[in-house]
Each structure stands twice: as C-alpha cells, then as structure tokens.
Design an enzyme around this catalytic site. Sequence first.
Site, PDB file in Angstrom:
ATOM      1  CE  LYS A 160      -2.403  -0.260   5.934  1.00 35.49           C
ATOM      2  NZ  LYS A 160      -1.372   0.545   5.299  1.00 35.49           N
ATOM      3  CE  LYS A 162      -5.510   1.061   8.414  1.00 34.15           C
ATOM      4  NZ  LYS A 162      -4.387   1.981   8.216  1.00 34.15           N
ATOM      5  CG  ASP A 190      -1.283   1.182   9.565  1.00 36.56           C
ATOM      6  OD1 ASP A 190      -0.587   1.754  10.428  1.00 36.56           O
ATOM      7  OD2 ASP A 190      -1.691   1.757   8.535  1.00 36.56           O
ATOM      8  CD  GLU A 218       1.322   1.017   7.143  1.00 36.77           C
ATOM      9  OE1 GLU A 218       1.019  -0.123   6.711  1.00 36.77           O
ATOM     10  OE2 GLU A 218       0.872   2.053   6.654  1.00 36.77           O
ATOM     11  CG  ASP A 243       1.863   5.358   6.512  1.00 39.46           C
ATOM     12  OD1 ASP A 243       2.197   6.168   5.626  1.00 39.46           O
ATOM     13  OD2 ASP A 243       0.670   4.990   6.650  1.00 39.46           O
ATOM     14  CE  LYS A 267      -0.391   5.487   3.297  1.00 38.63           C
ATOM     15  NZ  LYS A 267      -0.899   5.920   4.614  1.00 38.63           N
ATOM     16  CG  LEU A 297     -10.120   6.228   3.056  1.00 38.99           C
ATOM     17  CD1 LEU A 297     -11.230   6.562   4.009  1.00 38.99           C
ATOM     18  CD2 LEU A 297     -10.224   4.764   2.628  1.00 38.99           C
ATOM     19  CG  ASP A 323      -6.837  -1.186   0.788  1.00 41.88           C
ATOM     20  OD1 ASP A 323      -6.373  -0.038   0.693  1.00 41.88           O
ATOM     21  OD2 ASP A 323      -7.116  -1.711   1.880  1.00 41.88           O
TER      22      ASP A 323
HETATM   23  C1  LIG Z   1      -6.430   2.711   2.598  1.00 44.29           C
HETATM   24  C2  LIG Z   1      -5.098   2.152   3.011  1.00 44.29           C
HETATM   25  N1  LIG Z   1      -5.121   0.732   3.026  1.00 44.29           N
HETATM   26  C3  LIG Z   1      -4.724   2.631   4.378  1.00 44.29           C
HETATM   27  O1  LIG Z   1      -4.908   1.924   5.328  1.00 44.29           O
HETATM   28  N2  LIG Z   1      -4.217   3.840   4.465  1.00 44.29           N
HETATM   29  C4  LIG Z   1      -3.993   4.388   5.779  1.00 44.29           C
HETATM   30  C5  LIG Z   1      -4.447   5.795   5.887  1.00 44.29           C
HETATM   31  C6  LIG Z   1      -5.778   5.986   5.257  1.00 44.29           C
HETATM   32  C7  LIG Z   1      -6.619   7.114   5.736  1.00 44.29           C
HETATM   33  O2  LIG Z   1      -6.811   7.304   6.932  1.00 44.29           O
HETATM   34  O3  LIG Z   1      -7.158   7.727   4.826  1.00 44.29           O
HETATM   35  C8  LIG Z   1      -2.636   4.098   6.304  1.00 44.29           C
HETATM   36  O4  LIG Z   1      -1.855   3.345   5.724  1.00 44.29           O
HETATM   37  O5  LIG Z   1      -2.323   4.581   7.371  1.00 44.29           O
HETATM   38 MG   LIG Z   2      -0.440   3.395   7.535  1.00 41.06          MG
END
Ligand SMILES: C[C@H](N)C(=O)N[C@H](CCC(=O)O)C(=O)O
Ligand SMILES: [Mg+2]
Length: 364
Positions: A160, A162, A190, A218, A243, A267, A297, A323
């Site tokens: 995934k 970022k 994402d 995403e 999301d 989530k 997190l 994760d």
């Molecule tokens: C941890 C997960 N893989 C992730 O990326 N979550 C984020 C938000 C996490 C955060 O900022 O605490 C998401 O999907 O945007």
């Molecule tokens: Mg996201």
Amino acid sequence: MKITDIRLGMLRVPLKTPFKTALRTVNQIEDVVVVVETDTGHLGYGEAPATAVITGDIHGSIIEAIRTVIKPKLLGQEISDLNHIIRLIQGCIMKNYSAKAAVEMAVYDLFAQSYQAPLYKVLGGGVPRLTTDITISVDYIDKMVADSLDAVANGFETLKVKVGKDIGVDIERVKAIYNAVAGKALIRLDANQGWTAKEAVYALHKLEDAGVRLELVEQPVKYYDLEGLKYITERVHTPVMADESSFGPREVIELIKMRAADIINIKLMKTGGISNAIKIADICSFYDMQCMIGCMLESSISVAAAVHVAVAKADVITKVDLDGPSLCAFNPVHCSVNFNGPDITIGDAPGLGVTAIDGLEWLN
Ligand SMILES: C[C@H](N)C(=O)N[C@H](CCC(=O)O)C(=O)O
Ligand SMILES: [Mg+2]
C-alpha cells in the site's frame, strides 16, 4: 454476565520506522485501551487510536467520552442483551467513533466469550486466516523503493504505497516502485486526500499509459469532495476506493447512489465499531461492491477485532489492510490472533482471546 466496571489504559508501542502519509508523520502507536469487567470475572478488550486528522478524535475526547458518557450507560447492563448495549453505545453521543468502537469491540469480545467461541464464529463463521498488505510510507523515491524491496523480501505480496504529496514526484515514486518489484507484488495507492480530482486523473492516466497496473487508488481527493471522487471514478481504469469519505452506513449509501467509488474501505475507527462495519459489509454485498478492511495506527487488540469481522464477512471484504501490528517494533499484546508478516491467523480462544498486554499504563 453483567458489566461492573470499564477501565482505561494507554498503550504505547514504537514503530519500526516513521509512518508518513500526506496527512501526518507518526513515530509510535499511542492508543487508549478499554477493559470492560463483568461480575463473572470475564474481561473484554478494546482499543482506540487518536487519529485527529481523520476521525477528529484525540486522547482526551476518547477518554472523556467513555468515562463520562458511555460508561455510566453501560454499568449494570447484561452482556447477552448485545443489541440493546449497541444501541446505548451508538445513541448516547454524536460522532466519537473511536471511543464507541473501542467499547463496542470489548462488549462483542465478552458476548463471544459468553458462548465460549472465537468472535468470528459468533459473527457467522469463516476461514480463520487472512493475508494483509503492508504500508510503504511516502518518502524520497530511493527510500520508498528500498522499503518496498524489503517488504517483498519479508513475504508481503501487496504494497500500500502512500502518495498525495507532489503530483510529479508521486508519478515517479509509483513508476520506480512498480519497476523495482515487477511481478512480485501488487501495488495499491493511498493519496490520503492529497490530490485534486484533475491531478488524480492526470496521474492515473500517466501511470496507466506507462503500463503501470495498479490494484486500486484510495482516497485521492478531500474527504468531502464526493463529486471529485465520482469525476475520477468515471475517467480512470484503476478502481477508486473511498476511505476518509466513508465513515458509517449513511456515507456508504450516498457513495453507492452517486456511483462515486468502486470500493469502500471499512475501518472500525470510522464506523464506530463492529455493528456498523457489519451493516456496511451487508449493504455493499447487496450492491455487489467490494470492501477493504483497514486500520489506523492500532496494535493487535483492535486489529484483532477487525480480523474477526473480515473473516466473518470474507464474501465482500476481499481486501485487507491490517498492517498495524506489522508496523510495530514489537507486539505487546498476547492474543489468539497471530500476526506473522503478511499472514494473520485466528486461534480457538473465546472472544478476541486477549490474555495480557505488556506495558499497559492504567489511567484509572
Ligand atoms: C495503517 C494503515 N495501513 C493505513 O495506512 N491507514 C491509513 C490511516 C492511518 C493513520 O494515519 O493513522 C489510511 O488508510 O489512510
Ligand atoms: Mg487510507
């Protein structure tokens, strides 16, 4: 089995490396832990991270919502009256989704314990194993390529990645990672709201034309920009996932009606817990829409709850981004859900199967 007390604690776990998204950089998990006690001596566990930039929740608001509003409603309630307790939790305060999620999952934990069954069995059963992706933080291109190669070497087959910073650099980031892991890992992006709709279409067309095959993208645009999300969904081949634009069933119904996204990221910290996560999965199943189950997190208490939901709703939750525990330097939670790199398995213990939490700091 009656609720006699709700205790709170803080759990802090350092991350292996800083977690960097378009919205924030974080070095450690710092979550509120909820322990619901009963007159039978059973304990139900929950967890809530303070993801202010996404849910609006901070530690103080989570703690106060539970202490002053939710807990007084729940004391004395009978665990077998699960639906009544859910209505109390969901109805006693607006928003505060992370606080609701933490308490609700602890109650579900107890409900499943009362039947001496793992939670996923009480939710309908399923095959107790999943495979998660791993997040590659947004960073310098070389660092992201190195992190991606490390992840693949550690067995992860979905990354995934970022993005959502500078659109030009983002395109180069994705191309470099795609070429480095060619054929060895699937890539999902994402952007965490970092692009405009036009930037997203531009970037995704550039990547698609360059032969970069992405599993999905995403939340490319701001959470409130549903028209922008729809604009992108209509113009690119890459599936678009909502999301931050999708919290509870209402937002999901709106996204489906608008045809603004192809996939929904569920989530627990956005839905307010397991009950609404199940509703969303059922709505999406009805409309033949796939879901991902994701996390903030979070350590393996609340991620375990998400694992149980994903297993029970595997027909529609076809993508897994759980994760949180893999990002931690160590796992302080002794629990019957086992996180081993990309492989997640659930044991036979009743409920969530939490037996101990190392380093938990009690708040009351
Ligand atoms: C941890 C997960 N893989 C992730 O990326 N979550 C984020 C938000 C996490 C955060 O900022 O605490 C998401 O999907 O945007
Ligand atoms: Mg996201």
